[in-house]
Scaffold this motif. Structure first.
Motif, PDB file in Angstrom:
ATOM      1  N   ILE A  33      93.623  91.869  53.901  1.00 29.96           N
ATOM      2  CA  ILE A  33      92.913  92.141  52.648  1.00 29.96           C
ATOM      3  C   ILE A  33      92.815  93.643  52.399  1.00 29.96           C
ATOM      4  O   ILE A  33      93.094  94.120  51.302  1.00 29.96           O
ATOM      5  N   VAL A  34      92.395  94.383  53.415  1.00 32.14           N
ATOM      6  CA  VAL A  34      92.185  95.826  53.289  1.00 32.14           C
ATOM      7  C   VAL A  34      93.156  96.532  54.234  1.00 32.14           C
ATOM      8  O   VAL A  34      93.348  96.118  55.369  1.00 32.14           O
ATOM      9  N   ASN A  35      93.742  97.603  53.765  1.00 35.28           N
ATOM     10  CA  ASN A  35      94.664  98.359  54.600  1.00 35.28           C
ATOM     11  C   ASN A  35      93.856  99.197  55.593  1.00 35.28           C
ATOM     12  O   ASN A  35      93.276 100.216  55.242  1.00 35.28           O
ATOM     13  N   LEU A  36      93.826  98.742  56.836  1.00 34.20           N
ATOM     14  CA  LEU A  36      93.063  99.437  57.873  1.00 34.20           C
ATOM     15  C   LEU A  36      93.881 100.486  58.608  1.00 34.20           C
ATOM     16  O   LEU A  36      93.336 101.270  59.371  1.00 34.20           O
ATOM     17  N   GLY A  37      95.164 100.471  58.410  1.00 36.29           N
ATOM     18  CA  GLY A  37      96.025 101.415  59.120  1.00 36.29           C
ATOM     19  C   GLY A  37      96.320 100.980  60.543  1.00 36.29           C
ATOM     20  O   GLY A  37      96.679 101.797  61.378  1.00 36.29           O
ATOM     21  N   LEU A  38      96.131  99.691  60.832  1.00 31.37           N
ATOM     22  CA  LEU A  38      96.423  99.176  62.168  1.00 31.37           C
ATOM     23  C   LEU A  38      97.915  98.924  62.310  1.00 31.37           C
ATOM     24  O   LEU A  38      98.613  98.646  61.338  1.00 31.37           O
ATOM     25  N   SER A  39      98.409  99.015  63.516  1.00 30.13           N
ATOM     26  CA  SER A  39      99.827  98.762  63.744  1.00 30.13           C
ATOM     27  C   SER A  39     100.118  97.267  63.646  1.00 30.13           C
ATOM     28  O   SER A  39      99.216  96.428  63.697  1.00 30.13           O
ATOM     29  N   GLU A  40     101.375  96.962  63.511  1.00 33.46           N
ATOM     30  CA  GLU A  40     101.803  95.565  63.426  1.00 33.46           C
ATOM     31  C   GLU A  40     101.501  94.813  64.719  1.00 33.46           C
ATOM     32  O   GLU A  40     101.224  93.620  64.707  1.00 33.46           O
ATOM     33  N   LEU A  41     101.538  95.523  65.826  1.00 33.60           N
ATOM     34  CA  LEU A  41     101.272  94.898  67.123  1.00 33.60           C
ATOM     35  C   LEU A  41      99.832  94.388  67.205  1.00 33.60           C
ATOM     36  O   LEU A  41      99.582  93.281  67.683  1.00 33.60           O
ATOM     37  N   ILE A  42      98.891  95.161  66.715  1.00 37.45           N
ATOM     38  CA  ILE A  42      97.489  94.738  66.741  1.00 37.45           C
ATOM     39  C   ILE A  42      97.267  93.593  65.772  1.00 37.45           C
ATOM     40  O   ILE A  42      96.552  92.627  66.080  1.00 37.45           O
ATOM     41  N   THR A  43      97.870  93.669  64.601  1.00 37.95           N
ATOM     42  CA  THR A  43      97.700  92.617  63.606  1.00 37.95           C
ATOM     43  C   THR A  43      98.282  91.295  64.098  1.00 37.95           C
ATOM     44  O   THR A  43      97.644  90.244  63.979  1.00 37.95           O
ATOM     45  N   ASN A  44      99.467  91.340  64.644  1.00 40.91           N
ATOM     46  CA  ASN A  44     100.080  90.114  65.158  1.00 40.91           C
ATOM     47  C   ASN A  44      99.443  89.677  66.477  1.00 40.91           C
ATOM     48  O   ASN A  44      99.419  88.493  66.788  1.00 40.91           O
ATOM     49  N   GLY A  45      98.936  90.626  67.243  1.00 42.41           N
ATOM     50  CA  GLY A  45      98.259  90.286  68.487  1.00 42.41           C
ATOM     51  C   GLY A  45      96.946  89.579  68.255  1.00 42.41           C
ATOM     52  O   GLY A  45      96.471  88.836  69.117  1.00 42.41           O
ATOM     53  N   SER A  46      96.345  89.798  67.093  1.00 42.11           N
ATOM     54  CA  SER A  46      95.097  89.101  66.794  1.00 42.11           C
ATOM     55  C   SER A  46      95.336  87.599  66.612  1.00 42.11           C
ATOM     56  O   SER A  46      94.438  86.794  66.876  1.00 42.11           O
ATOM     57  N   LEU A  47      96.511  87.218  66.180  1.00 42.98           N
ATOM     58  CA  LEU A  47      96.846  85.785  66.126  1.00 42.98           C
ATOM     59  C   LEU A  47      96.889  85.196  67.529  1.00 42.98           C
ATOM     60  O   LEU A  47      96.438  84.076  67.759  1.00 42.98           O
TER      61      LEU A  47
END
Length: 90
Positions: A33-47
């Motif tokens: 929803i909001v661009n937090l500036g997190l890397s793709e690894l953290i975003t996909n790792g949250s799954l």
């Protein structure tokens, strides 16, 4: 391990698993929803964190003895119900 200690440890693991699952879902949804500036690894790792949280929760349920109660009720419902239905009608 005493029953009270096992019950407490199981509740702690279930709580940690629930927090981990909800936190992972929150990070994943909020990062879309909001661009937090997190890397793709953290975003996909949250799954992956959702599944790890579910496993920790299940371990806590197993340690605390809650899983056995549900299995016992399922067995009573399925096994003994089928026994009562095998009688003859006149």
């Amino acid at each position: 391990m005493k029953r009270k200690s096992a019950h407490l440890l199981g509740n702690v693991f279930m709580g940690i698993g629930m927090v981990l699952m909800i936190g992972s879902i929150g990070v994943n949804l909020f990062s879309h929803i909001v661009n937090l500036g997190l890397s793709e690894l953290i975003t996909n790792g949250s799954l992956f964190g959702i599944f790890i949280g579910a496993m920790v929760w299940l371990v806590g349920a197993r340690i605390g003895g809650r899983e056995k109660v549900a299995d016992r009720y399922w067995q009573l419902k399925q096994h003994y119900h089928s026994r009562r239905d095998n009688h003859r009608y006149p």
